[in-house]
Design an enzyme around this catalytic site. Sequence first.
Site, short mmCIF file in Angstrom:
data_model
loop_
_atom_site.label_atom_id
_atom_site.label_comp_id
_atom_site.label_asym_id
_atom_site.label_seq_id
_atom_site.Cartn_x
_atom_site.Cartn_y
_atom_site.Cartn_z
N ASP A 130 0.84 -1.19 0.00
CA ASP A 130 0.00 0.00 0.00
C ASP A 130 0.88 1.24 0.00
O ASP A 130 2.10 1.15 -0.11
CB ASP A 130 -0.96 -0.02 1.20
CG ASP A 130 -2.30 0.62 0.87
OD1 ASP A 130 -2.38 1.86 0.95
OD2 ASP A 130 -3.23 -0.11 0.53
N HIS A 157 -4.48 5.18 4.67
CA HIS A 157 -4.96 4.29 3.62
C HIS A 157 -4.49 2.86 3.88
O HIS A 157 -5.28 1.91 3.87
CB HIS A 157 -4.48 4.78 2.26
CG HIS A 157 -5.12 4.10 1.10
ND1 HIS A 157 -4.70 2.87 0.63
CD2 HIS A 157 -6.14 4.47 0.29
CE1 HIS A 157 -5.43 2.52 -0.41
NE2 HIS A 157 -6.32 3.48 -0.64
N SER A 349 -10.16 0.48 -3.51
CA SER A 349 -9.16 0.16 -2.48
C SER A 349 -9.78 -0.54 -1.29
O SER A 349 -9.11 -1.31 -0.59
CB SER A 349 -8.47 1.44 -1.99
OG SER A 349 -7.50 1.88 -2.89
#
Length: 635
Positions: A130, A157, A349
């Site tokens: 990521d 994230h 995502s």
Amino acid sequence: MKISSPFITGMLAIAISISAFAQTPSEREKIKSSLDLNKINQLKQEVEVDFEKKRAVALEIAQQKGWPESYETENGGVGYLVDVVDGEFPIYLQTTNLGAVITARANHVHTGGSSGLDLNGENMLAGVWDGGKVRESHQLLEGRAVHIDNATSFSSHATHVTGTVIGSEEFQNGTAKGMAPAAETINYAFNTGNVAAEVLAAINDHGLLVSNHSYGVPADGGSGSPLPVYLLGKYDNSARLWDQIQFASPYHLPVWAAGNDRGTAHNNQGDLGFDLLTGQSNSKNNLVVAATFQVLNYINANSVNMATFSSWGPTDDGRIKPDISAKGVNTFSSTASTDASYANFSGTSMAAPSVAGALLLLQQHYNNLNSEFMLASTLKGLVIHTADEAGSDPGPDYRFGWGLINTERAASVISNNGTSSTIMELTLNDGDGFEITGQAIPGERLVATIAWTDKQGNITSGQIEDDDTPMLINDLDIRATDENQDTFFPWILDHIEFTDPATTGDNYRDNVEKIEIDEASGTYTFNVSHKGSLDGGQQVMSLIISGMENVVLGTPSNEFAQTSIYPNPASSELNVKAITQISTIEIMNVLGQSMGVYDVESNSTKLDVAHLNSGTYFVRVTIDNASKVYKFIKR
């Protein structure tokens, strides 16, 4: 023709070399022995050199043109310059839960779920690449995430994605629970190293089964310079590289986010929002995930609604991408602000880690029952085989792929393997075929799926938009025939008219083929064959059938046409009968080890199987130096 994996090459227990994980050193050595480590290491060295060369050129051109080396996006994401196309177009990699768990029907296989299973991901490992460092100390992760590389900046994230895979149910009243809440992750930042080389190293060192990649190349370029239209849907170097990685490591299945490019400038290219996949999302062997809204109670296809941003396929050669759909809107999970911070994020995502976590549960279940893991092609085929219908028409489409992931149904197919469902891993030799017969179960839909990890394709040169040259190297086919000699074909899509409903016919584009027969009745025969010559002389493949019992596997030939084994399942005695004289019969276990060879010299015999443990076995019947293998279940 022979049956190879798992019977000869073996489906081996995956080992993890971090001390906190439960697999033993002997299991680590066992999985390593199944891999061509020289080939993996050589490929790793090649991709390292290629990556550094492209990166250096990109940075030099970026300095001349004033492009940023990196940038930030919403939801704590980042973009990172990795390449330049045609000397003028920058290529950036850019980042792209209880509700997610329910949408994927994973809650039914968790402890206390309606399926009666107890799958939470114990002793299972996923790799997460990521856009930064995961906050390992976050309460939701309970110390089960370990960051491997030298990333220093925490990423919300990355932390959110990891929580979606393995988040505990002990916090936020369980609303941030991940798909595999007892599993572990090894984490990497894609912007601090070479992802392909790191994945190969993780496969080599940890026997990695599943990896999650919630990032990709944005169609709008990320820096404000949209990609050339000819790159959209193109099988490029990135797509080819990931097929090469998977062909070298047949147990590893990477999960990729489809991208969030619908609604960008590229929507105005005349493709009605289709043809937006880029880079790795166009490879053949990975699992690409689209994003939907939450589905708390699936009733029919109308229950599933597509996210407004989720990128649609197809690939330029018309393959069905994305492969599968999962919740990607307002997913609640951990963030990196503090050890107890949470937020709702949206994007493919968020959909991808829902699928990655579900894959861990399915591998765990299969291993619990069989003491071995599935090939990546089997796992991918199983997810597609059991998907819930989504979209406006029956069959797959270029928006939802094959439908909404249904973890519960996939686990059920594993549970019922050998009775109402069949899972086989076979090696198809050049010029050979398989014939599978059985009886349709009344009231159930008869479904058959084949999938295979295809060798990397050949990249076409030039800047041709929508070049539809098929990328398949080995083209396998499945057909079904009923008692009336009616033939049933797999689903296909029109790669020119993107919105047309799926039909059935000869699929010469995809390395997954699926046949569905409603109101099936009587005996059906499935034939698996191939076109042309098989590259390498053979192709390992996976076969999944549900809604059919008393399944017999063999080769199409007259001598064996009336050979039968019964009863199946068997308790104490197994009858074998053929139309001509049988020479020998051999019983084998699932590892291909002989449990006894019997000289017959007759067209029928009875075998004592009372001494065998319960489980799956195979019977090799030899007639005039030709052999046919049948599967049977010992109760």
